[in-house]
Scaffold this motif. Structure first.
Motif, mmCIF file in Angstrom:
data_model
loop_
_atom_site.group_PDB
_atom_site.id
_atom_site.type_symbol
_atom_site.label_atom_id
_atom_site.label_comp_id
_atom_site.label_asym_id
_atom_site.label_seq_id
_atom_site.Cartn_x
_atom_site.Cartn_y
_atom_site.Cartn_z
ATOM 1 N N GLU B 217 0.826 -1.207 0.000
ATOM 2 C CA GLU B 217 0.000 0.000 0.000
ATOM 3 C C GLU B 217 0.855 1.250 0.000
ATOM 4 O O GLU B 217 0.527 2.243 -0.642
ATOM 5 C CB GLU B 217 -0.942 -0.010 1.207
ATOM 6 N N LEU B 218 1.957 1.184 0.731
ATOM 7 C CA LEU B 218 2.825 2.352 0.788
ATOM 8 C C LEU B 218 3.425 2.652 -0.572
ATOM 9 O O LEU B 218 3.515 3.806 -0.989
ATOM 10 C CB LEU B 218 3.942 2.145 1.813
ATOM 11 N N THR B 220 2.128 2.004 -3.452
ATOM 12 C CA THR B 220 1.064 2.604 -4.273
ATOM 13 C C THR B 220 0.900 4.079 -3.919
ATOM 14 O O THR B 220 0.823 4.934 -4.800
ATOM 15 C CB THR B 220 -0.276 1.884 -4.010
ATOM 16 N N ALA B 221 0.869 4.365 -2.616
ATOM 17 C CA ALA B 221 0.686 5.749 -2.186
ATOM 18 C C ALA B 221 1.853 6.619 -2.643
ATOM 19 O O ALA B 221 1.664 7.749 -3.083
ATOM 20 C CB ALA B 221 0.541 5.811 -0.668
ATOM 21 N N MET B 222 3.068 6.075 -2.580
ATOM 22 C CA MET B 222 4.238 6.849 -3.004
ATOM 23 C C MET B 222 4.177 7.151 -4.492
ATOM 24 O O MET B 222 4.460 8.269 -4.935
ATOM 25 C CB MET B 222 5.526 6.079 -2.687
ATOM 26 N N GLU B 223 3.761 6.147 -5.260
ATOM 27 C CA GLU B 223 3.633 6.331 -6.701
ATOM 28 C C GLU B 223 2.594 7.408 -6.992
ATOM 29 O O GLU B 223 2.811 8.295 -7.813
ATOM 30 C CB GLU B 223 3.192 5.002 -7.317
ATOM 31 N N ALA B 224 1.460 7.318 -6.275
ATOM 32 C CA ALA B 224 0.392 8.292 -6.481
ATOM 33 C C ALA B 224 0.855 9.701 -6.134
ATOM 34 O O ALA B 224 0.327 10.682 -6.647
ATOM 35 C CB ALA B 224 -0.827 7.926 -5.641
ATOM 36 N N ARG B 225 1.836 9.802 -5.258
ATOM 37 C CA ARG B 225 2.318 11.123 -4.870
ATOM 38 C C ARG B 225 3.482 11.582 -5.744
ATOM 39 O O ARG B 225 4.216 12.501 -5.386
ATOM 40 C CB ARG B 225 2.707 11.125 -3.398
ATOM 41 N N GLY B 226 3.651 10.926 -6.880
ATOM 42 C CA GLY B 226 4.592 11.416 -7.881
ATOM 43 C C GLY B 226 6.009 10.899 -7.722
ATOM 44 O O GLY B 226 6.941 11.441 -8.309
ATOM 45 N N PHE B 227 6.168 9.832 -6.950
ATOM 46 C CA PHE B 227 7.504 9.283 -6.773
ATOM 47 C C PHE B 227 7.879 8.433 -7.975
ATOM 48 O O PHE B 227 7.118 7.561 -8.380
ATOM 49 C CB PHE B 227 7.544 8.425 -5.503
ATOM 50 N N ASP C 52 -5.894 6.964 -11.736
ATOM 51 C CA ASP C 52 -4.598 7.544 -11.406
ATOM 52 C C ASP C 52 -3.447 6.767 -12.059
ATOM 53 O O ASP C 52 -2.290 7.024 -11.780
ATOM 54 C CB ASP C 52 -4.422 7.558 -9.881
ATOM 55 N N LEU C 54 -2.561 3.800 -11.509
ATOM 56 C CA LEU C 54 -1.889 2.887 -10.576
ATOM 57 C C LEU C 54 -2.153 1.435 -10.965
ATOM 58 O O LEU C 54 -1.472 0.527 -10.510
ATOM 59 C CB LEU C 54 -2.356 3.146 -9.139
ATOM 60 N N ARG C 78 -0.670 12.375 -12.830
ATOM 61 C CA ARG C 78 -0.566 12.358 -11.361
ATOM 62 C C ARG C 78 -0.375 13.753 -10.776
ATOM 63 O O ARG C 78 -0.621 13.968 -9.598
ATOM 64 C CB ARG C 78 0.539 11.414 -10.924
ATOM 65 N N PHE C 85 -5.858 7.610 0.587
ATOM 66 C CA PHE C 85 -6.226 6.195 0.662
ATOM 67 C C PHE C 85 -6.868 5.852 2.008
ATOM 68 O O PHE C 85 -6.924 6.668 2.922
ATOM 69 C CB PHE C 85 -4.998 5.309 0.432
ATOM 70 N N ASN C 90 -0.556 3.676 6.009
ATOM 71 C CA ASN C 90 0.166 3.209 4.834
ATOM 72 C C ASN C 90 0.350 4.258 3.752
ATOM 73 O O ASN C 90 0.656 3.936 2.622
ATOM 74 C CB ASN C 90 -0.529 1.981 4.250
ATOM 75 N N PHE C 103 7.075 15.334 0.952
ATOM 76 C CA PHE C 103 7.381 14.213 0.055
ATOM 77 C C PHE C 103 7.014 14.478 -1.410
ATOM 78 O O PHE C 103 7.829 14.292 -2.312
ATOM 79 C CB PHE C 103 6.699 12.935 0.557
ATOM 80 N N ASN C 107 9.509 15.056 -4.686
ATOM 81 C CA ASN C 107 9.384 14.282 -5.927
ATOM 82 C C ASN C 107 9.330 15.187 -7.144
ATOM 83 O O ASN C 107 9.772 14.812 -8.224
ATOM 84 C CB ASN C 107 8.121 13.426 -5.904
ATOM 85 N N ARG C 108 8.746 16.375 -6.959
ATOM 86 C CA ARG C 108 8.631 17.305 -8.084
ATOM 87 C C ARG C 108 9.793 18.284 -8.124
ATOM 88 O O ARG C 108 9.742 19.298 -8.803
ATOM 89 C CB ARG C 108 7.291 18.033 -7.993
#
Lengths: 289, 264, 277
Positions: B217-218, B220-227, C52, C54, C78, C85, C90, C103, C107-108
């Motif tokens: 889950e983490l 996925t969340a990191m990816e969603a936050r542009g990582f 998104d 994902l 994104r 979530f 998590n 964070f 990333n940006r």
């Protein structure tokens, strides 16, 4: 049988002898009679979890004593000979599906009874009965728990506790994270265990609607102390106090408050939908009659 | 368990807390190096004074500190005894079968004991006064030059920092799972070795399953936050060199020179 | 109103060949609050993850702000979407509150100097500025979700997706998050998509879609959807409290209008009925 649960002057200090020590329970005195249904409420960190873990000696009091029937727990209690107590006091933790570890549903439910010395056949029978109780069809018994839905996994976990045939059942937010149907199913099960099997129920919850619907008595905790104890009516009688304790009102009571604010007189504080409906009808009837 | 402080962090605002993690880490390594340079009572005494001063400056009560490292002392004593009984050379004072004790092995044992103790004390001061994450950042800063060799320093640091961030979560989960299984009749921490291994299963399987869930889950969340990748990110948290760092380095260098002078 | 998200002929199945969607099409309008409801297993969370990027669809297409959701446009998509979530723990990446908000900015590749004020503003917006140096272990679930929201508004997306973001919170935490989103939606001019099985969360939406087994069963305004207790119950959802009360009163002969009434409307009617005498 289980007998009553009694806390006498119980104090508990967490991380004793360390710079970050703090007192998690302060002078708790509490009696819960056999076969009662008690809700324990209070915000996160108020000491609810610490309190319930004293009942099966997962935590021992720093001072004072806890008794469950004939069983007495003090700071001197060792981890030996706790089995009879722990078998009698079933404990359903928050998100209990996290405790599941066996490869099939039936094996996981049999785990408790086997630990308490049941034979394979006895444990299997107990497990099948428990599956029945929680409403899991028997065809699930050989399935892997990971293939089940969240609600079903929760029922497997609860069955794992019920299979030990406890006479006291402690549930820490048993419906957290479930959808409305899952929530209703679990609460109906808890009510049945209490009403039909006479199991003493202790329910830790944030859901005030469940409190008024199911509990006979309510214990309110704050900062490690019991601040109020009584029937749901007693607990929600003093609105100012309820707000001050940052508790939420049951939906009906909250609605009634809004109604009063808008100028619709209601003499009582209705706690359930039926109470509220009746109170409104009485008021309308009195006006019309 | 509750008294065991090795690896624990106690938040505070002492002068030691405020030093930058990279310099605390390097000073730790430096200190360990001088420990091995020391070889007589005087040189060890100098190091002991330094470490006691550090503990006092960190604002941690000495009693708490000693209680906390006591469990480790048994481990050291065991190691030292092995050394005393099985090393050779010197005048034999006592022997029985393969065991023998000589004057030399006793002295060596004593030194090893002191060395171990000093190493444990300095590293405990480090961990008690430095948040785990700050230590991870310290490592990252120290390893930075390796980036030129295409060593994934930032990825490593991010992994370390996330792992550390989840330590309390996983600890909580472990305690809950243990309690849940205890309530189902499991008796942890007693019985034969075979029994202990057997009861680890109902603890470890849920713990690992939980950890894998967190990780999935983490991510996925990191990816969603542009990582996307960790080597091309800016960094919010930076630790600057403090005056206390300069002072500490001067003191440690001075102590190093003294040890060098007083050793045999 | 223009469509900010369009889903056309979407199909998706999980590796275990469990088919979630087969030819699903729907639109999300710019600036609306859309609630997608349905019980666990209806496919609503999967849909959010597909939007998104994902998860990758087996067929069909999703467009977000005019960009196709595919490998090439993933970063840009994104940047448009912020997701909160279900499990507060998590999605908390940082060691402290402020570092977690940072964070997305890191990333940006936002510079350190610019990050400070953005983090401060974002935390202020969710009322968590006093907690900026706290570690996640010392926060409640609701507070962690606030931090997650701060981390999203810090990168200024157009769309906010709440993927069952309130389902693990207590009733108070739920209410607080919903009213926070209502405020932020205004301030930040957001399109909100809330994936939920909480009827109170759905009731504040402009439009509700009901999913069942990956099918769009119903798509209408809250007063239409919520006035269908049979349908809601069949889908394992709760009936809003005001509807339950109105139903009871109607049964007892009180003349309330035969349509969906929210809390305020029921109260208004009752006060009116009572003063008629």
């Amino acid at each position: 049988m289980a007998g009553q649960i009694k806390f006498q002057n119980v104090n508990y200090v967490y991380h004793e002898d360390s710079p970050d020590a703090h007192q998690a329970l302060k002078d708790i005195n509490l009696t819960l009679t056999e076969g009662s249904f008690t809700a324990i409420i209070g915000h996160t960190g108020s000491g609810k979890s610490t309190l319930i873990q004293h009942i099966n000696a997962l935590i021992k009091p720093t001072s004072g004593e806890v008794s469950v029937g004939d069983y007495v727990i003090t700071h001197k209690t060792t981890n030996k000979n706790l089995r009879p107590l722990r078998q009698k006091v079933g404990m359903v933790f928050q998100f209990p599906e996290k405790q599941i570890f066996e490869e099939t549903v039936i094996k996981d439910i049999m785990f408790g009874p086997l630990n308490y010395g049941a034979t394979e056949a006895e444990a299997k029978q107990a497990a099948l009965n428990a599956m029945d109780l929680v409403g899991l069809p028997q065809q699930y018994q050989d399935q892997s728990p990971i293939d089940l839905s969240g609600g079903q996994m929760r029922r497997v976990a609860i069955a794992g506790v019920l299979a030990m045939n406890p006479s006291i059942l402690i549930l820490d937010e048993p419906t957290a994270g479930l959808d409305p149907r899952g929530h209703a199913d679990i609460m109906a099960l808890v009510a049945r265990l209490h009403d039909e099997m006479g199991i003493t129920i202790i329910l830790v919850t944030h859901q005030m609607d469940d409190v008024v619907q199911y509990a006979e008595q309510v214990v309110v905790m704050s900062h490690g102390e019991i601040t109020k104890q009584g029937s749901p009516q007693d607990i929600f009688a003093d609105l100012k106090w309820v707000r001050q304790m940052q508790l939420t009102l049951p939906t009906s009571a909250e609605f009634a408050e809004q109604l009063k604010l808008a100028g619709f007189p209601l003499p009582s504080r209705p706690l359930t939908l039926t109470d509220l409906t009746n109170a409104i009808l009485t008021e309308l009837g009195a006006n019309h009659g | 368990m509750d008294n065991f402080i090795f690896g624990r962090y106690l938040p505070g605002h002492s002068i030691i807390h405020q030093m930058s993690p990279q310099s605390k880490l390097l000073l730790c390594f430096y200190f360990v190096a001088i420990i091995f340079l020391a070889n007589n009572v005087a040189s060890y005494a100098v190091l002991a004074v330094l470490i006691i001063a550090a503990i006092i400056l960190s604002g941690i009560s000495i009693g708490f500190f000693i209680r906390g490292i006591r469990p480790l002392i048994w481990l050291i004593i065991f190691t030292v005894l092995l050394q005393v009984f099985f090393s050779s050379g010197g005048k034999v004072l006592w022997h029985w079968g393969p065991f023998s004790v000589s004057d030399l092995s006793l002295i060596n044992g004593g030194y090893i004991f002191v060395r171990f103790l000093l190493i444990i004390m300095i590293s405990t001061v480090l961990t008690l006064t430095t948040a785990p994450l700050a230590i991870a950042d310290g490592v990252q800063t120290i390893l930075r030059p390796l980036k030129k060799l295409h060593f994934p320093v930032d990825t490593l640091a991010l992994m370390l920092s996330i792992a550390l961030r989840f330590v309390p979560t996983l600890m909580d989960e472990m305690i809950t799972i243990m309690n849940a299984q205890r309530s189902r009749g499991v008796d942890f921490g007693s019985g034969s070795l075979k029994h202990r291994i057997k009861v680890a299963v109902p603890l470890l399987i849920p713990l690992f399953t939980g950890a894998i869930n967190h990780a999935e889950e983490l991510s996925t969340a990191m990816e969603a936050r542009g990582f996307t990748d960790s080597e091309s990110r800016t960094k919010y948290r930076v630790y600057n060199w403090q005056l206390s760092d300069t002072i500490a380095w001067l003191i440690f260098i001075a102590v190093g020179i003294i040890v060098f002078l007083v050793r045999k | 109103m223009t469509n900010i998200v369009t889903v056309s002929h979407l199909s998706f199945e999980y590796p275990d060949e469990h088919v979630v969607f087969n030819d699903l099409s729907l639109n999300v309008k710019q600036g609306e609050w859309l609630a997608i409801i349905g019980q666990n297993g209806s496919g609503k969370s999967t849909l959010a993850k597909l939007m998104d990027g994902l998860l990758e669809p087996a067929g069909g297409q999703i467009m977000v702000s005019g960009l196709p959701v595919d490998e090439e446009h993933l970063g840009a998509v994104r940047n448009q979407i912020g997701m909160v979530f279900q499990n507060p723990d998590n999605q908390f990446v940082g060691a402290t509150v402020e570092e977690d908000v940072a964070f997305g900015l890191e990333n940006r590749q936002v510079s350190r100097e610019q990050m400070g004020p953005i983090i401060e503003d974002s935390l202020k917006a969710v009322n968590m500025l006093d907690f900026r140096e706290r570690i996640p272990a010392n926060l409640s679930g609701g507070q962690k979700q606030r931090v997650a929201i701060a981390g999203i508004i810090a990168v200024r997306p157009q769309i906010l997706i709440l993927d069952e973001a309130t389902s693990m919170l207590d009733p108070r935490g739920r209410k607080e998050i919903i009213s926070l989103i209502q405020t932020l939606k205004q301030q930040e001019d957001l399109t909100v998509i809330s994936i939920t099985h909480d009827i109170n969360e759905a009731a504040v939406a402009d439009r509700i879609m009901l999913l069942n087994n990956g099918q769009l069963v119903l798509e209408d305004t809250p007063d239409k959807v919520l006035n269908n207790p049979e349908l809601l119950k069949n889908d394992g959802l709760d009936v809003p409290f005001a509807s339950q009360l109105a139903e009871q009163l109607r049964k007892a002969g009180v003349s309330l209008p035969d349509q969906y009434l929210n809390d305020e409307e029921v109260i208004k009617w009752l006060v009116k009925l009572n003063s008629k005498m």
